[in-house]
Design an enzyme around this catalytic site. Structure first.
Site, PDB file in Angstrom:
ATOM      1  N   GLU A 162       0.806  -1.212   0.000  1.00  6.03           N
ATOM      2  CA  GLU A 162       0.000   0.000   0.000  1.00  6.03           C
ATOM      3  C   GLU A 162       0.845   1.271   0.000  1.00  6.03           C
ATOM      4  OE1 GLU A 162      -2.871  -0.077   3.170  1.00  6.03           O
ATOM      5  OE2 GLU A 162      -3.870  -1.835   2.375  1.00  6.03           O
ATOM      6  N   GLU A 360      -5.118  -8.729   0.895  1.00  7.83           N
ATOM      7  CA  GLU A 360      -5.716  -8.372   2.191  1.00  7.83           C
ATOM      8  C   GLU A 360      -7.193  -8.083   1.970  1.00  7.83           C
ATOM      9  OE1 GLU A 360      -4.007  -5.194   4.597  1.00  7.83           O
ATOM     10  OE2 GLU A 360      -1.990  -5.806   4.012  1.00  7.83           O
TER      11      GLU A 360
HETATM   12  C1  BG6 Z   1      -3.994  -2.261   5.601  1.00  4.38           C
HETATM   13  C2  BG6 Z   1      -2.569  -2.446   6.026  1.00  4.38           C
HETATM   14  O1  BG6 Z   1      -4.158  -0.909   5.297  1.00  4.38           O
HETATM   15  O2  BG6 Z   1      -5.013  -2.513   6.477  1.00  4.38           O
HETATM   16  C3  BG6 Z   1      -2.384  -3.030   7.413  1.00  4.38           C
HETATM   17  O3  BG6 Z   1      -1.793  -3.126   5.081  1.00  4.38           O
HETATM   18  C4  BG6 Z   1      -3.474  -2.535   8.338  1.00  4.38           C
HETATM   19  O4  BG6 Z   1      -1.101  -2.727   7.866  1.00  4.38           O
HETATM   20  C5  BG6 Z   1      -4.812  -3.016   7.784  1.00  4.38           C
HETATM   21  O5  BG6 Z   1      -3.287  -2.907   9.661  1.00  4.38           O
HETATM   22  C6  BG6 Z   1      -6.026  -2.628   8.630  1.00  4.38           C
HETATM   23  O6  BG6 Z   1      -6.125  -1.253   8.774  1.00  4.38           O
HETATM   24  P1  BG6 Z   1      -6.063  -0.558  10.199  1.00  4.38           P
HETATM   25  O7  BG6 Z   1      -5.778   0.865   9.914  1.00  4.38           O
HETATM   26  O8  BG6 Z   1      -7.398  -0.763  10.825  1.00  4.38           O
HETATM   27  O9  BG6 Z   1      -4.956  -1.222  10.940  1.00  4.38           O
END
Ligand code: BG6
Length: 458
Positions: A162, A360
């Site tokens: 990202e 993800e």
């Molecule tokens: C993604 C990232 O943006 O989402 C992770 O690759 C992150 O590192 C995950 O933890 C969830 O988002 P957040 O901001 O709730 O941790």
């Protein structure tokens, strides 16, 4: 209905070094920022309080096995491997990553390795971070070292996770260090990240390694409020800024001409060198990781721009809160399952159907202890979330999209940047005090789905 997936489909999850390892000497921007502004982090919990993967990697890999993962993505910490970013390699870090990689392979879990997941070594930030081209070169050296050390056993590499997030967080919206609000500096950071990516790809190709190299992008499909040309234009600009600013260089080897023209007309372009174009063209990838959490709904602006305000992407659109949208109230993100299908179709129709996978997808929920039944979190909502997304992904595959796998964020509840442990995402519950791990219902569901390479749903 039964949803069956292609043979050798990748089932797994993703995590990152800084969010899980703990126990690190090399300082990152997160350590530095936390030491100065702990109030910026939920409940004052900082990046040293993690799920202790550095100590528990062996038993954690056993848990991955129990979840029937055949693949798993994590990152190497640049600051652990090369504490000052550019100098000596830390032999203890080499041992650690060797052990993790070897154990994953031994357990039949293919390691997917990211080189940069938001964790800039502080020594590199001290000289300007991604604003400085010397950091681009230091990153390329770090990447090359990783390929040499681990490239015989790691066959799936990702230059960045990202990459737009540090741009947004650090240089536009004040949720990452260095908390700058300046579009042109943000554009420079984004541009140099693309150059760093391309240099790593170049090094990988030059080394003739056995595997493949790609990048992980968080794609947020931009939906206009209506088909009114003003709304459509707003959505197009949001797409250019947040998706195509990385998607086009890594898949097409060049920036969208209308993005360049737009930034030029507002005098916001970063400084370019004539040779950059050739480098960017060499940064085309073998494999795209798609992180999908939420769509972006936009409409044309309701009000005129304040000409005194800093130049921002929002000069061209407003966020649109669609009535009736389904929300994850804890994270404040809309849940829109067809988005995963729209992303895949866009890649198929407009980008030559690249090899890709969902790297993800996930749902962070607060206070999950309230769902404990007989000692286990019964996270039915997460099973619904996954199965709905998977059914749209399945539709994409059945219509010819080249999607090779599905990884969830994440396997054990982990530390989430400024949100620390507010929202939990894992298949496995983490007791922060005892570090005890307990598989949630969703973990059992996922293990069965991965084992059968299919699931049933009405
Ligand atoms: C993604 C990232 O943006 O989402 C992770 O690759 C992150 O590192 C995950 O933890 C969830 O988002 P957040 O901001 O709730 O941790």
């Amino acid at each position: 209905m039964k949803y069956a997936f292609p043979d050798n489909f990748w089932w797994g999850s993703a995590s990152s070094a800084l969010q899980t390892e703990g126990a690190r000497e090399g300082e990152t921007t997160w350590d530095y920022w936390f030491a100065r502004e702990p109030n910026r982090f939920h409940n004052g919990v900082g990046p040293q309080q993690t799920s202790t993967f550095y100590q528990h990697w062996k038993t954690d890999i056993q848990l991955l096995k129990q979840l029937n993962h055949n693949s798993f993505r994590t990152s190497i910490s640049w600051a652990r491997l090369i504490p000052d970013g550019i100098g000596e390699v830390n032999p203890e870090a080499v041992d650690f990553y060797n052990q993790v990689i070897d154990e994953l392979n031994e357990q039949g879990i293919t390691p997917f390795i990211t080189l940069f997941h938001f964790d800039m070594p502080m020594a590199m930030q001290d000289i300007g971070g991604w604003e400085n081209r010397d950091v681009v070169d230091a990153y390329a050296r770090y990447a090359q070292i990783c390929f040499e050390l681990f490239g015989d056993r790691v066959l799936h590499w990702f230059t960045f996770n990202e990459p737009i997030v540090p741009v947004e967080g650090g240089y536009l919206y004040d949720f990452h260090y260095p908390n700058v609000v300046d579009f042109q500096r943000a554009a420079t950071v984004a541009y140099h990240t693309v150059l760093a990516h391309a240099k790593a790809v170049q090094a990988y190709r030059a080394g003739h390694y056995a595997g493949e190299i790609g990048i992980v992008l968080n794609l947020t499909p931009s939906y206009p409020r209506s088909q009114n040309p003003a709304d459509v234009k707003a959505a197009h600009i949001a797409d250019l800024m947040f998706n195509r600013s990385f998607l086009d260089p890594v898949l097409r080897g060049e920036y969208p001409a209308d993005l360049v023209a737009l930034l030029k007309s507002y005098d916001q372009l970063p400084a370019c060198k004539p040779e950059d174009g050739f480098l960017i063209a060499e940064g085309k990838i073998d494999l795209l990781g798609v992180n999908y959490y939420q769509p972006r709904r936009v409409k044309c602006r309701d009000s005129a721009v304040n000409p005194q305000a800093p130049f921002m992407p929002e000069w061209f659109f407003d966020s649109y809160e669609m009535p009736g949208r389904k929300m994850n109230p804890y994270r404040g993100w809309e849940i829109y399952e067809p988005g995963i299908y729209d992303i895949l179709v866009n890649l198929r129709d407009n980008y030559g159907n690249p090899r890709c996978f969902i790297s993800e997808n996930g749902m962070g929920v607060e206070n999950e202890q309230r769902f404990i039944e007989n000692g286990q979190i019964n996270d039915r909502y997460r099973i619904d979330f996954i199965s709905e997304h998977l059914s749209w992904l399945h539709k994409g595959i059945s219509e010819g999209c080249n999607c090779l796998g599905y990884h969830m964020w994440t396997f054990i509840d982990n530390w989430s940047w400024c949100n620390a442990y507010k929202n939990r995402y894992g298949f496995i519950q983490l007791d922060l005090k005892t570090q005890q791990r307990t598989i949630k219902k969703s973990g059992e569901w996922f293990a069965a789905t991965a084992l059968n390479n299919s699931f049933d749903k009405e």
